[in-house]
Design a protein around this motif. Structure first.
Motif, PDB file in Angstrom:
ATOM      1  N   LEU A   1     -58.189  53.548  -6.146  1.00 48.32           N
ATOM      2  CA  LEU A   1     -57.373  52.710  -7.017  1.00 48.32           C
ATOM      3  C   LEU A   1     -56.042  53.355  -7.407  1.00 48.32           C
ATOM      4  O   LEU A   1     -55.397  52.905  -8.355  1.00 48.32           O
ATOM      5  CB  LEU A   1     -58.161  52.344  -8.286  1.00 48.32           C
ATOM      6  N   GLY A   2     -55.609  54.378  -6.702  1.00 48.37           N
ATOM      7  CA  GLY A   2     -54.320  54.985  -7.006  1.00 48.37           C
ATOM      8  C   GLY A   2     -53.180  53.988  -6.840  1.00 48.37           C
ATOM      9  O   GLY A   2     -53.122  53.272  -5.834  1.00 48.37           O
ATOM     10  N   ILE A   3     -52.271  53.928  -7.815  1.00 46.20           N
ATOM     11  CA  ILE A   3     -51.182  52.951  -7.724  1.00 46.20           C
ATOM     12  C   ILE A   3     -50.114  53.388  -6.719  1.00 46.20           C
ATOM     13  O   ILE A   3     -49.252  52.591  -6.357  1.00 46.20           O
ATOM     14  CB  ILE A   3     -50.538  52.681  -9.098  1.00 46.20           C
ATOM     15  N   ILE A   4     -50.161  54.630  -6.266  1.00 47.94           N
ATOM     16  CA  ILE A   4     -49.258  55.068  -5.198  1.00 47.94           C
ATOM     17  C   ILE A   4     -49.870  54.765  -3.851  1.00 47.94           C
ATOM     18  O   ILE A   4     -49.186  54.369  -2.913  1.00 47.94           O
ATOM     19  CB  ILE A   4     -48.932  56.561  -5.323  1.00 47.94           C
ATOM     20  N   GLY A   5     -51.186  54.916  -3.731  1.00 44.27           N
ATOM     21  CA  GLY A   5     -51.865  54.595  -2.478  1.00 44.27           C
ATOM     22  C   GLY A   5     -52.069  55.805  -1.601  1.00 44.27           C
ATOM     23  O   GLY A   5     -51.949  56.955  -2.046  1.00 44.27           O
ATOM     24  N   GLY A   6     -52.364  55.558  -0.341  1.00 47.04           N
ATOM     25  CA  GLY A   6     -52.656  56.679   0.543  1.00 47.04           C
ATOM     26  C   GLY A   6     -52.888  56.247   1.975  1.00 47.04           C
ATOM     27  O   GLY A   6     -52.419  55.196   2.413  1.00 47.04           O
ATOM     28  N   TYR A   7     -53.648  57.073   2.685  1.00 45.52           N
ATOM     29  CA  TYR A   7     -53.920  56.826   4.097  1.00 45.52           C
ATOM     30  C   TYR A   7     -55.211  57.514   4.478  1.00 45.52           C
ATOM     31  O   TYR A   7     -55.703  58.427   3.788  1.00 45.52           O
ATOM     32  CB  TYR A   7     -52.767  57.329   4.981  1.00 45.52           C
ATOM     33  N   VAL A   8     -55.792  57.052   5.571  1.00 45.63           N
ATOM     34  CA  VAL A   8     -57.065  57.572   6.059  1.00 45.63           C
ATOM     35  C   VAL A   8     -56.958  57.752   7.554  1.00 45.63           C
ATOM     36  O   VAL A   8     -56.423  56.889   8.261  1.00 45.63           O
ATOM     37  CB  VAL A   8     -58.228  56.589   5.758  1.00 45.63           C
ATOM     38  N   PHE A   9     -57.430  58.890   8.060  1.00 47.13           N
ATOM     39  CA  PHE A   9     -57.645  59.045   9.492  1.00 47.13           C
ATOM     40  C   PHE A   9     -58.790  60.027   9.685  1.00 47.13           C
ATOM     41  O   PHE A   9     -58.867  61.047   9.036  1.00 47.13           O
ATOM     42  CB  PHE A   9     -56.376  59.499  10.230  1.00 47.13           C
ATOM     43  N   TYR A  10     -59.709  59.637  10.563  1.00 40.81           N
ATOM     44  CA  TYR A  10     -60.957  60.380  10.751  1.00 40.81           C
ATOM     45  C   TYR A  10     -61.642  60.557   9.392  1.00 40.81           C
ATOM     46  O   TYR A  10     -61.866  59.587   8.687  1.00 40.81           O
ATOM     47  CB  TYR A  10     -60.703  61.710  11.468  1.00 40.81           C
ATOM     48  N   ASP A  11     -61.945  61.796   8.991  1.00 44.15           N
ATOM     49  CA  ASP A  11     -62.601  62.008   7.701  1.00 44.15           C
ATOM     50  C   ASP A  11     -61.624  62.492   6.638  1.00 44.15           C
ATOM     51  O   ASP A  11     -62.025  63.006   5.594  1.00 44.15           O
ATOM     52  CB  ASP A  11     -63.741  63.023   7.845  1.00 44.15           C
ATOM     53  N   HIS A  12     -60.333  62.316   6.891  1.00 42.08           N
ATOM     54  CA  HIS A  12     -59.305  62.778   5.959  1.00 42.08           C
ATOM     55  C   HIS A  12     -58.816  61.585   5.135  1.00 42.08           C
ATOM     56  O   HIS A  12     -58.265  60.629   5.675  1.00 42.08           O
ATOM     57  CB  HIS A  12     -58.140  63.394   6.737  1.00 42.08           C
ATOM     58  N   LEU A  13     -59.045  61.651   3.818  1.00 41.70           N
ATOM     59  CA  LEU A  13     -58.691  60.551   2.925  1.00 41.70           C
ATOM     60  C   LEU A  13     -57.741  61.053   1.848  1.00 41.70           C
ATOM     61  O   LEU A  13     -58.025  62.025   1.150  1.00 41.70           O
ATOM     62  CB  LEU A  13     -59.946  59.974   2.263  1.00 41.70           C
ATOM     63  N   ILE A  14     -56.593  60.394   1.734  1.00 42.36           N
ATOM     64  CA  ILE A  14     -55.625  60.690   0.677  1.00 42.36           C
ATOM     65  C   ILE A  14     -55.403  59.410  -0.126  1.00 42.36           C
ATOM     66  O   ILE A  14     -55.172  58.347   0.442  1.00 42.36           O
ATOM     67  CB  ILE A  14     -54.282  61.170   1.261  1.00 42.36           C
ATOM     68  N   ASN A  15     -55.501  59.510  -1.452  1.00 41.54           N
ATOM     69  CA  ASN A  15     -55.157  58.389  -2.313  1.00 41.54           C
ATOM     70  C   ASN A  15     -54.539  58.958  -3.580  1.00 41.54           C
ATOM     71  O   ASN A  15     -55.172  59.741  -4.291  1.00 41.54           O
ATOM     72  CB  ASN A  15     -56.381  57.533  -2.642  1.00 41.54           C
ATOM     73  N   VAL A  16     -53.298  58.582  -3.858  1.00 41.19           N
ATOM     74  CA  VAL A  16     -52.515  59.213  -4.925  1.00 41.19           C
ATOM     75  C   VAL A  16     -52.532  58.358  -6.183  1.00 41.19           C
ATOM     76  O   VAL A  16     -52.131  57.193  -6.167  1.00 41.19           O
ATOM     77  CB  VAL A  16     -51.060  59.449  -4.464  1.00 41.19           C
ATOM     78  N   HIS A  17     -52.999  58.956  -7.268  1.00 40.17           N
ATOM     79  CA  HIS A  17     -52.997  58.337  -8.593  1.00 40.17           C
ATOM     80  C   HIS A  17     -51.829  58.906  -9.391  1.00 40.17           C
ATOM     81  O   HIS A  17     -51.379  60.026  -9.145  1.00 40.17           O
ATOM     82  CB  HIS A  17     -54.303  58.638  -9.330  1.00 40.17           C
ATOM     83  N   LEU A  18     -51.354  58.159 -10.374  1.00 43.22           N
ATOM     84  CA  LEU A  18     -50.353  58.675 -11.302  1.00 43.22           C
ATOM     85  C   LEU A  18     -51.103  59.307 -12.470  1.00 43.22           C
ATOM     86  O   LEU A  18     -51.732  58.623 -13.269  1.00 43.22           O
ATOM     87  CB  LEU A  18     -49.437  57.553 -11.793  1.00 43.22           C
ATOM     88  N   SER A  19     -51.021  60.633 -12.570  1.00 42.87           N
ATOM     89  CA  SER A  19     -51.810  61.371 -13.558  1.00 42.87           C
ATOM     90  C   SER A  19     -51.296  61.126 -14.971  1.00 42.87           C
ATOM     91  O   SER A  19     -50.094  60.970 -15.186  1.00 42.87           O
ATOM     92  CB  SER A  19     -51.755  62.873 -13.263  1.00 42.87           C
ATOM     93  N   PRO A  20     -52.198  61.144 -15.970  1.00 38.20           N
ATOM     94  CA  PRO A  20     -51.755  61.058 -17.360  1.00 38.20           C
ATOM     95  C   PRO A  20     -51.053  62.352 -17.768  1.00 38.20           C
ATOM     96  O   PRO A  20     -51.220  63.395 -17.145  1.00 38.20           O
ATOM     97  CB  PRO A  20     -53.061  60.859 -18.131  1.00 38.20           C
ATOM     98  N   LEU A  21     -50.269  62.276 -18.841  1.00 35.00           N
ATOM     99  CA  LEU A  21     -49.428  63.393 -19.259  1.00 35.00           C
ATOM    100  C   LEU A  21     -50.249  64.653 -19.540  1.00 35.00           C
ATOM    101  O   LEU A  21     -49.859  65.759 -19.130  1.00 35.00           O
ATOM    102  CB  LEU A  21     -48.625  62.997 -20.504  1.00 35.00           C
TER     103      LEU A  21
END
Length: 431
Positions: free
Chosen positions: A178-198
């Motif tokens: 649910l990261g509002i920046i999003g991400g990408y997936v390939f094979y078993d590598h998953l990136i999903n970027v959230h906007l961290s709280p202060l």
């Protein structure tokens, strides 16, 4: 015997007030409107007539719209207020320490992003936190030992990022995509970027900034070699303006605004990952995404730079790129004037270039161990893979071999489907 009291002279109107007193109706309203909110407040002290004119709520509705992009008399926390004049006063009390054009810009950003999320990704909208107070900003700066850029502070005044991950595994799994920046997936590598709280940013920054912090208002992404201090700028340096300018803009604000533009214009979209939806950072519009149609088979292709991937440490592989291939038959597969209801992929051929040199020429059966069967009108078959390069830029092109019908029951001769060249490059904006 005491002298009789002398009559006191009438107080003189404030500067400019005497001339305005002679104006009538629309002319007076126009002059006050062009003078702006601060001058209108000052003119209200000049005389009863000017106070009435400067207190007209239609005038303050305009000031709220022009200065704050505020179109209803609401406080920053969403409370309804009696008038636009009251609303302007409350907003000025809350944000008067910032340039109002910047306040307006940040407010428009968050309003626009929340509107997009509400329509397209409501499950992510629910993860956004309320904004922090100015006191919390000050406390964060005291903990860090340096001042945050004005745009970053304002961004967090309006919204304190997203809910942090918790100690509960199942809840984290639900939140992961649910990261509002999003991400990408390939094979078993998953990136999903959230906007961290202060508060999370403060704790994580305190851990690293003494080695890596450079107060240039830029936003950086760490590579796989972060421990050695390797970071890359996320936005073009030429766009950053320091705090002492009329409209300061730092890396975080520029980065988020560019991300919003890509969401709004369809460059990036919501995609499915198993049973979850997420924002996919693989571009879906030209020039970053290329498209080719051969005999009714459509191939779309694009790539993202993946600086965090361990493959980037391989000798001769400074850059790693993930790429996404999307295959479909929008209308019908046609070969030699004959229409086929389906066709199946048999093999692939890739030519990968670094600058002007071919660094890989690969032939193989299937794609990621699959032989997708395409039928007319079905959803795209999508797969992701990756390739290393010695540096940037590069490109990928190639072709797929299909057979009409099915591999187990061919209905015609094999044919090649072109994959138009798509770029592999370190982008101006890294997400």
């Amino acid at each position: 015997m005491a002298a009789p009291p002398q009559p006191q002279p009438e107080p003189e109107p404030a500067a400019g007030g005497a001339g305005l007193e002679a104006l009538e109706g629309l002319a007076l309203d126009t002059v006050i409107a062009k003078a702006g909110a601060r001058q209108a407040a000052a003119l209200a002290c000049a005389s009863t007539r000017l106070r009435d004119a400067a207190g007209d709520d239609a005038l303050w509705r305009r000031f709220c719209a022009d200065d704050l992009a505020l179109h209803a008399p609401l406080a920053p926390d969403g409370r309804a207020l009696p008038s636009f004049k009251d609303a302007y006063k409350v907003w000025l009390e809350s944000f008067g320490m910032y340039p109002l054009p910047l306040v307006r810009r940040v407010k428009i950003f968050w309003s626009s992003l929340k509107s997009w999320l509400s329509e397209n990704f409501p499950e992510a909208l629910k993860t956004l936190n309320k904004g922090v107070s100015e006191a919390q900003i000050q406390s964060a700066e005291d903990d860090l030992g340096f001042k945050l850029p004005l745009p970053t502070k304002l961004l967090y005044r309006f919204c304190n990022g997203q809910l942090p991950l918790s100690e509960h595994h199942h809840e984290n799994m639900r939140m992961a995509h649910l990261g509002i920046i999003g991400g990408y997936v390939f094979y078993d590598h998953l990136i999903n970027v959230h906007l961290s709280p202060l508060e999370q940013i403060v704790e994580e920054t305190k851990e690293f900034y003494r080695e890596f912090y450079d107060q240039d208002d830029q936003l950086y992404v760490g590579t796989i070699n972060l421990q050695d201090g390797e970071m890359l700028p996320c936005v073009p340096k030429s766009l950053i303006r320091p705090t002492n300018t009329d409209m300061p803009q730092d890396g975080l604000l520029l980065w988020l605004e560019e991300h919003l533009r890509r969401l709004q214009n369809g460059m990036i979209k919501i995609r499915m990952l198993k049973t979850s939806r997420y924002i996919s950072l693989f571009p879906e519009a030209s020039p970053s995404c290329t498209s080719a149609m051969t005999n009714g088979v459509k191939v779309r292709a694009s790539a993202v730079f993946a600086p965090e991937h361990p493959e980037s440490r391989r000798p001769g592989a400074k850059c790693l790129y993930a790429y996404s291939i999307r295959l479909s038959v929008p209308e019908a597969c046609m070969l030699g004037g004959v229409y086929y209801s389906s066709c199946q992929l048999y093999s692939r051929h890739w030519i990968i270039r670094w600058r002007d040199r071919v660094v890989s020429d690969v032939n193989g059966e299937g794609v990621i161990g699959k032989y997708p069967l395409l039928t007319t009108g079905q959803e795209e078959f999508v797969y992701e893979s990756c390739t290393p390069l010695p540096d940037s830029p590069g490109s990928v092109e190639g072709s797929f071999t299909f057979v009409p019908g099915k591999l187990s029951r061919p209905e015609g001769k094999p044919f090649e489907v072109t994959v138009a060249p798509f770029p592999l490059e370190i982008p101006e904006y890294i997400f």
